[in-house]
Design a protein around this motif. Structure first.
Motif, short mmCIF file in Angstrom:
data_model
loop_
_atom_site.label_atom_id
_atom_site.label_comp_id
_atom_site.label_asym_id
_atom_site.label_seq_id
_atom_site.Cartn_x
_atom_site.Cartn_y
_atom_site.Cartn_z
N UNK A 1 0.79 -1.22 0.00
CA UNK A 1 0.00 0.00 0.00
C UNK A 1 0.83 1.28 0.00
N UNK A 2 1.99 1.25 0.65
CA UNK A 2 2.88 2.42 0.66
C UNK A 2 4.03 2.14 -0.29
N UNK A 3 4.18 3.01 -1.28
CA UNK A 3 5.22 2.81 -2.29
C UNK A 3 6.60 3.14 -1.71
N UNK A 4 7.61 2.36 -2.07
CA UNK A 4 8.97 2.69 -1.64
C UNK A 4 9.40 4.04 -2.24
N UNK A 5 10.21 4.77 -1.51
CA UNK A 5 10.71 6.07 -1.99
C UNK A 5 11.40 5.88 -3.34
N UNK A 6 11.09 6.76 -4.29
CA UNK A 6 11.73 6.72 -5.59
C UNK A 6 11.10 5.77 -6.58
N UNK A 7 10.00 5.11 -6.21
CA UNK A 7 9.33 4.20 -7.13
C UNK A 7 8.82 4.98 -8.33
N UNK A 8 9.24 4.59 -9.55
CA UNK A 8 8.71 5.26 -10.74
C UNK A 8 7.32 4.74 -11.07
N UNK A 9 6.42 5.65 -11.40
CA UNK A 9 5.06 5.29 -11.77
C UNK A 9 4.76 5.92 -13.12
N UNK A 10 4.51 5.08 -14.11
CA UNK A 10 4.17 5.57 -15.44
C UNK A 10 2.69 5.92 -15.47
N UNK A 11 2.41 7.13 -15.91
CA UNK A 11 1.04 7.60 -16.02
C UNK A 11 0.64 7.49 -17.48
N UNK A 12 -0.27 6.55 -17.83
CA UNK A 12 -0.64 6.37 -19.22
C UNK A 12 -1.36 7.61 -19.78
N UNK A 13 -1.28 7.82 -21.09
CA UNK A 13 -1.88 9.02 -21.69
C UNK A 13 -3.35 9.21 -21.35
N UNK A 14 -4.13 8.14 -21.30
CA UNK A 14 -5.56 8.28 -21.00
C UNK A 14 -5.78 8.84 -19.60
N UNK A 15 -4.98 8.42 -18.63
CA UNK A 15 -5.10 8.94 -17.27
C UNK A 15 -4.54 10.36 -17.19
N UNK A 16 -3.51 10.64 -17.96
CA UNK A 16 -2.89 11.97 -17.94
C UNK A 16 -3.84 13.04 -18.45
N UNK A 17 -4.76 12.65 -19.33
CA UNK A 17 -5.69 13.61 -19.92
C UNK A 17 -6.96 13.78 -19.11
N UNK A 18 -7.16 12.95 -18.10
CA UNK A 18 -8.38 13.02 -17.30
C UNK A 18 -8.45 14.34 -16.55
N UNK A 19 -9.64 14.88 -16.46
CA UNK A 19 -9.85 16.12 -15.73
C UNK A 19 -10.23 15.80 -14.30
N UNK A 20 -9.59 16.45 -13.34
CA UNK A 20 -9.95 16.18 -11.95
C UNK A 20 -11.39 16.61 -11.66
N UNK A 21 -12.05 15.83 -10.84
CA UNK A 21 -13.43 16.13 -10.45
C UNK A 21 -13.39 16.68 -9.04
N UNK A 22 -13.96 17.84 -8.88
CA UNK A 22 -14.02 18.45 -7.56
C UNK A 22 -15.49 18.66 -7.20
N UNK A 23 -15.88 18.12 -6.08
CA UNK A 23 -17.25 18.25 -5.64
C UNK A 23 -17.41 19.50 -4.79
N UNK A 24 -18.57 20.13 -4.92
CA UNK A 24 -18.88 21.30 -4.13
C UNK A 24 -19.83 20.89 -3.02
N UNK A 25 -19.51 21.30 -1.82
CA UNK A 25 -20.36 21.00 -0.67
C UNK A 25 -20.94 22.31 -0.16
N UNK A 26 -22.26 22.35 -0.05
CA UNK A 26 -22.93 23.53 0.50
C UNK A 26 -23.32 23.23 1.95
N UNK A 27 -22.88 24.09 2.84
CA UNK A 27 -23.21 23.89 4.24
C UNK A 27 -24.63 24.31 4.56
#
Length: 71
Positions: A43-69
């Protein structure tokens, strides 16, 4: 072309993806498929572990939810 991320101390894969690219759980399957054996590192990656981010994931737009109190 794929991006290459590097794990810092104490990083989990989802923390690394969120911090570096703003990606959520929807990108995990694509990233794990692009990095054979990454899930075997635990679950915890060793320091310096390389992680390849595939093009499809690199193009994804982050989703941010809005919470109204108050409505």
């Amino acid at each position: 072309m794929a991006d290459l991320l590097t794990a810092r101390q104490g990083d989990t894969l989802d923390e690394l993806l969120w911090r570096e690219r703003g990606l959520g759980p929807e990108a995990l399957d694509a990233v794990l498929a692009a990095n054979p054996g990454l899930a075997d590192r635990g679950p915890t990656l060793p320091i310096g572990t390389p992680v390849t981010l595939p093009p499809i994931a690199a193009q994804a737009q982050p989703v941010r939810e809005t919470v109204q109190l108050w409505s």
